[in-house]
Design an enzyme around this catalytic site. Structure first.
Site, PDB file in Angstrom:
ATOM      1  N   ASP A 191       0.883  -1.172   0.000  1.00  0.00           N
ATOM      2  CA  ASP A 191       0.000   0.000   0.000  1.00  0.00           C
ATOM      3  C   ASP A 191       0.916   1.216   0.000  1.00  0.00           C
ATOM      4  O   ASP A 191       2.138   1.102   0.174  1.00  0.00           O
ATOM      5  CB  ASP A 191      -0.874  -0.024   1.269  1.00  0.00           C
ATOM      6  CG  ASP A 191      -1.781   1.204   1.377  1.00  0.00           C
ATOM      7  OD1 ASP A 191      -2.343   1.630   0.355  1.00  0.00           O
ATOM      8  OD2 ASP A 191      -1.902   1.759   2.486  1.00  0.00           O
TER       9      ASP A 191
ATOM     10  N   TYR B 279      -0.785   8.327  -2.194  1.00  0.00           N
ATOM     11  CA  TYR B 279      -1.019   8.073  -3.620  1.00  0.00           C
ATOM     12  C   TYR B 279      -2.264   8.821  -4.114  1.00  0.00           C
ATOM     13  O   TYR B 279      -2.365   9.155  -5.290  1.00  0.00           O
ATOM     14  CB  TYR B 279      -1.304   6.587  -3.861  1.00  0.00           C
ATOM     15  CG  TYR B 279      -0.119   5.641  -3.815  1.00  0.00           C
ATOM     16  CD1 TYR B 279       1.204   6.086  -3.711  1.00  0.00           C
ATOM     17  CD2 TYR B 279      -0.336   4.263  -3.904  1.00  0.00           C
ATOM     18  CE1 TYR B 279       2.254   5.177  -3.685  1.00  0.00           C
ATOM     19  CE2 TYR B 279       0.707   3.362  -3.883  1.00  0.00           C
ATOM     20  CZ  TYR B 279       2.007   3.814  -3.770  1.00  0.00           C
ATOM     21  OH  TYR B 279       3.039   2.914  -3.761  1.00  0.00           O
TER      22      TYR B 279
ATOM     23  N   CYS C 222      -4.498  -1.513  -1.767  1.00  0.00           N
ATOM     24  CA  CYS C 222      -4.697  -0.085  -1.959  1.00  0.00           C
ATOM     25  C   CYS C 222      -5.681   0.111  -3.111  1.00  0.00           C
ATOM     26  O   CYS C 222      -5.436  -0.390  -4.213  1.00  0.00           O
ATOM     27  CB  CYS C 222      -3.349   0.548  -2.299  1.00  0.00           C
ATOM     28  SG  CYS C 222      -3.447   2.274  -2.741  1.00  0.00           S
TER      29      CYS C 222
ATOM     30  N   CYS D  90     -11.017   3.317   0.873  1.00  0.00           N
ATOM     31  CA  CYS D  90      -9.558   3.461   0.971  1.00  0.00           C
ATOM     32  C   CYS D  90      -9.142   2.591   2.141  1.00  0.00           C
ATOM     33  O   CYS D  90      -9.817   2.589   3.184  1.00  0.00           O
ATOM     34  CB  CYS D  90      -9.205   4.931   1.229  1.00  0.00           C
ATOM     35  SG  CYS D  90      -7.505   5.194   1.773  1.00  0.00           S
TER      36      CYS D  90
HETATM   37  N1  DGL Z   1      -4.724   3.275   1.144  1.00  0.00           N
HETATM   38  C1  DGL Z   1      -4.829   3.755  -0.169  1.00  0.00           C
HETATM   39  C2  DGL Z   1      -6.146   3.384  -0.845  1.00  0.00           C
HETATM   40  O1  DGL Z   1      -6.759   2.399  -0.507  1.00  0.00           O
HETATM   41  C3  DGL Z   1      -4.408   5.143  -0.544  1.00  0.00           C
HETATM   42  C4  DGL Z   1      -4.084   6.159   0.451  1.00  0.00           C
HETATM   43  C5  DGL Z   1      -3.247   7.264  -0.155  1.00  0.00           C
HETATM   44  O2  DGL Z   1      -2.051   7.048  -0.257  1.00  0.00           O
HETATM   45  O3  DGL Z   1      -3.803   8.289  -0.566  1.00  0.00           O
HETATM   46  O4  DGL Z   1      -6.559   4.046  -1.771  1.00  0.00           O
END
Ligand code: DGL
Length: 283
Positions: free
Chosen positions: A28, A60, A94, A208
């Site tokens: 992730d 991300y 993620c 998320c």
């Molecule tokens: N945990 C990640 C997701 O499920 C993203 C979090 C991030 O880095 O913005 O989208």
């Protein structure tokens, strides 16, 4: 048995043993994927796992797809090529990275089972009585073609109200409770009225993998009757189905933790949320 065939059998057994010991890679942008790792360890207690938090390049969710794709490719290559890591399957823990990269990672590595995560819209439809479902996710996930196609395919079954949650994954990453509470308050207000009466949102998708770690705060803001839905358990079951050689060794699996950023952060989050007391190395 002729010597040649017993040798072949021995080498096959050695290959098999080596294969079944190979870990499952999980990554992730940061600590959020630990919510998926938790479900994976419960579903597959005898497997070994390698968890990578790409904290040096997080978040991300507010970056462009090309950046996330390159990070996903770099981590996957690393997990495949290091002889001491050599994973047997990859879980993209993620939503943002799944949306940006899963189709291309599968093209790059057709031999590797790759499992992704997407916002749990279908399970939410099954739970909702009012047919109004809130979706909290990163901007990257909500803007992706993959999510838009999923939402469009279910549009006749429920009404989805989507809320990009800039900064929330980062606040969870830093375990900043005040900031988490402030952002959850702001973003749930943006989704409108919650409740079980007609016209209200009665189900909230945590789109998320960081957000399940804010579920206590969310539940206390929204009341006990609102359903919070995440994807940990379905992803863990899907991973079990996709393993070509699950561990036959009935000793508890081990976890290794790696981070491209702060190893303290990952180590303490793993201890706090999973009771996992292992040291974390830099990748
Ligand atoms: N945990 C990640 C997701 O499920 C993203 C979090 C991030 O880095 O913005 O989208």
């Amino acid at each position: 048995m002729p010597l040649a065939s017993s040798k072949a059998l021995l080498s096959l057994a050695a290959d098999l043993l080596e294969h079944v010991k190979r870990p499952i890679g999980v990554f992730d942008s940061g600590v959020g994927g630990l919510s998926i790792l938790k479900a994976l360890r419960a579903e597959l207690p005898f497997e070994n796992f390698i968890y990578v938090a790409d904290s040096g390049f997080a978040p991300y969710g507010e970056r462009d797809e090309g950046f996330v794709l390159e990070r996903a490719r770099a981590i996957t290559r690393h997990l495949i090529r290091q002889p001491d890591l050599a994973i047997q399957a990859l879980v993209i823990a993620c939503n943002t990275a799944t949306a940006a990269a899963i189709h291309l990672l599968r093209q790059d590595h057709p031999e590797l089972p790759i499992i992704g995560v997407e916002p749990a819209l279908k399970p939410a439809i099954a739970l909702s009585q009012t047919g109004r479902i809130g979706v909290m996710a990163t901007r990257g996930t909500l803007n992706s073609q993959k999510f838009k196609a999923l939402q469009a395919s279910l549009a006749d079954q429920a009404q989805f109200i989507c809320q990009p949650c800039d900064g929330l994954a980062d606040a969870i990453e830093r375990n900043d409770t005040d900031q988490i509470t402030a952002l959850c308050t702001q973003y749930t207000m943006g989704l409108g009225r919650f409740g079980s009466e007609p016209g209200a949102v009665d189900t909230l998708v945590l789109g998320c993998t960081h957000y399940p770690f804010a579920s206590q705060i969310l539940q206390s803001l929204l009341g006990p009757k609102v359903h919070l839905v995440d994807n940990g358990e379905p992803v863990a079951r899907q991973t079990r189905r996709m393993l070509t050689s699950p561990s036959m060794d009935a000793t508890p699996g081990q976890c290794q933790l790696f981070s491209t950023g702060s190893s303290d952060l990952l180590q303490s989050a793993a201890k706090r949320w999973l009771g996992l007391d292992v040291s974390c190395r830099l990748l």
